[in-house]
Design an enzyme around this catalytic site. Structure first.
Site, PDB file in Angstrom:
ATOM      1  N   TYR A  17       9.241  65.576  38.420  1.00 48.52           N
ATOM      2  CA  TYR A  17       8.885  64.125  38.111  1.00 48.52           C
ATOM      3  C   TYR A  17       7.626  64.346  37.340  1.00 48.52           C
ATOM      4  O   TYR A  17       6.560  64.422  37.917  1.00 48.52           O
ATOM      5  CB  TYR A  17       8.646  63.200  39.333  1.00 48.52           C
ATOM      6  CG  TYR A  17       9.941  62.671  39.994  1.00 48.52           C
ATOM      7  CD1 TYR A  17      11.047  63.012  39.422  1.00 48.52           C
ATOM      8  CD2 TYR A  17       9.615  61.873  41.054  1.00 48.52           C
ATOM      9  CE1 TYR A  17      12.300  62.426  40.060  1.00 48.52           C
ATOM     10  CE2 TYR A  17      11.142  61.278  41.684  1.00 48.52           C
ATOM     11  CZ  TYR A  17      12.096  61.724  41.058  1.00 48.52           C
ATOM     12  OH  TYR A  17      13.441  61.213  41.774  1.00 48.52           O
ATOM     13  N   PHE A  53      18.068  54.419  42.157  1.00 44.23           N
ATOM     14  CA  PHE A  53      18.598  53.452  41.345  1.00 44.23           C
ATOM     15  C   PHE A  53      19.286  52.018  41.888  1.00 44.23           C
ATOM     16  O   PHE A  53      20.129  51.408  41.189  1.00 44.23           O
ATOM     17  CB  PHE A  53      19.586  54.101  39.804  1.00 44.23           C
ATOM     18  CG  PHE A  53      18.891  55.204  39.074  1.00 44.23           C
ATOM     19  CD1 PHE A  53      17.409  54.681  38.781  1.00 44.23           C
ATOM     20  CD2 PHE A  53      19.566  56.377  39.070  1.00 44.23           C
ATOM     21  CE1 PHE A  53      17.180  56.159  38.278  1.00 44.23           C
ATOM     22  CE2 PHE A  53      19.193  57.481  38.307  1.00 44.23           C
ATOM     23  CZ  PHE A  53      17.885  57.112  37.852  1.00 44.23           C
ATOM     24  N   GLY A  74      20.548  50.330  38.872  1.00 43.01           N
ATOM     25  CA  GLY A  74      21.933  50.219  38.542  1.00 43.01           C
ATOM     26  C   GLY A  74      22.353  51.297  37.418  1.00 43.01           C
ATOM     27  O   GLY A  74      21.962  52.221  37.312  1.00 43.01           O
TER      28      GLY A  74
END
Length: 297
Positions: A61, A220, A224
């Protein structure tokens, strides 16, 4: 819905390995997109003030680049932001990290070798300022057919035996990967992309995790199908109707639906916005009815 006094405790708790965590956690990926380090530090500290004691991160990340593929300026690692904001760490804080795929432009999505996995674990330790990692998830690049996780999971198990890692998990896997890994070492959590309308093939994986007492940790859950691009506004009529009935936002209902999938399900919504953070945490107080859940699917 009001958010001022709602904390992460509203979502309940789960025992992750040997640690008790609140089921509403925080995902750190999106923190790296903003070049304002001070803002990221404020968000992390606010998350802990709101009772969050489970933070998700990863060695990869980082911005510019990384999974988000955005950003300018000096490199910003989520792990370093966490250290800057929260060290010395609260005793009850659990930091779960991930290792596995390469995000270098030349070798993007290549699986790391066991030696490279060890280097990523050591990088996590250094950037977080820890002498051990609470949870390390093996993130895989899922491919059709037989794509074994045994060798790489065994490499992490060796680091666990050496005291560098306390607990192990998996990310982006199928049920067969879970069973294969459990033959090597205990698994405390599984992280997969999963939302109301996305990757519902993982319903079986979620069910198996519950039967085995393993945490299922969707990422998510809000975004989504938009994935790394972030939350959208393309909610269907049923979701909007349930949100209106609860005086909540559709994004909050997405999180509430996630938590309603089982007591072993942990939410890790991420944001770089303090206001959104408070709204996400408040979603843990929403109680959906059987009719709500039936409408949402």
């Amino acid at each position: 819905m009001p958010v001022e006094e709602i904390t992460a405790s509203a979502a309940g708790t789960w025992t992750l390995g040997d640690r008790t965590v609140r089921r509403m956690g925080f995902g750190s990926m999106r923190l790296t997109a903003d070049p304002d380090r001070a803002r990221a530090v404020r968000v992390l500290r606010r998350a802990v003030e709101l009772g969050v004691n489970h933070i998700d991160t990863a060695a990869f990340y980082v911005s510019p680049g990384g999974p988000l593929g955005v950003g300018t300026g000096a490199p910003r690692h989520a792990t370093e932001l966490i250290r800057e904001a929260l060290a010395p760490y609260p005793d009850d804080l659990v930091i779960a990290t991930k290792v596995g795929p390469s995000f270098d432009e030349a070798t993007r999505h290549r699986e790391l070798t066991p030696a490279e996995l060890r280097r990523e674990v050591e990088e996590n330790l250094r950037r977080l300022g820890r002498d051990h990692l609470d949870v390390v998830n093996l993130r895989i690049v899922r491919r059709p057919g037989q794509d074994s996780v045994a060798e790489r999971f065994a490499a992490l198990a060796e680091l666990r035996d050496a005291g560098l890692i306390r607990h192990l998990g998996l990310s982006n896997v199928r049920v067969d990967h879970l069973h294969e890994a459990r033959a090597v070492a205990p698994v405390v959590c599984v992280q997969n992309a999963y939302a109301i309308e996305v990757n519902r093939w993982a319903d079986e994986l979620l069910r198996v995790c519950g039967e085995l007492g393993i945490a299922f940790v969707p990422f998510f859950a809000i975004a989504g199908a938009h994935r790394e691009a972030g939350a959208g506004d393309d909610h269907d009529d049923a979701l909007r109707a349930v949100a209106r009935a609860h005086g909540a936002s559709p994004h909050q209902i997405r999180l509430a639906w996630t938590l309603h999938q089982g007591p072993h399900v942990l939410a890790i919504p991420g944001t770089g916005d303090p206001e959104h953070l408070a709204q996400n945490v408040a979603a843990g107080a929403i109680r959906l009815s059987p009719d709500d859940l039936a409408r949402l699917g």
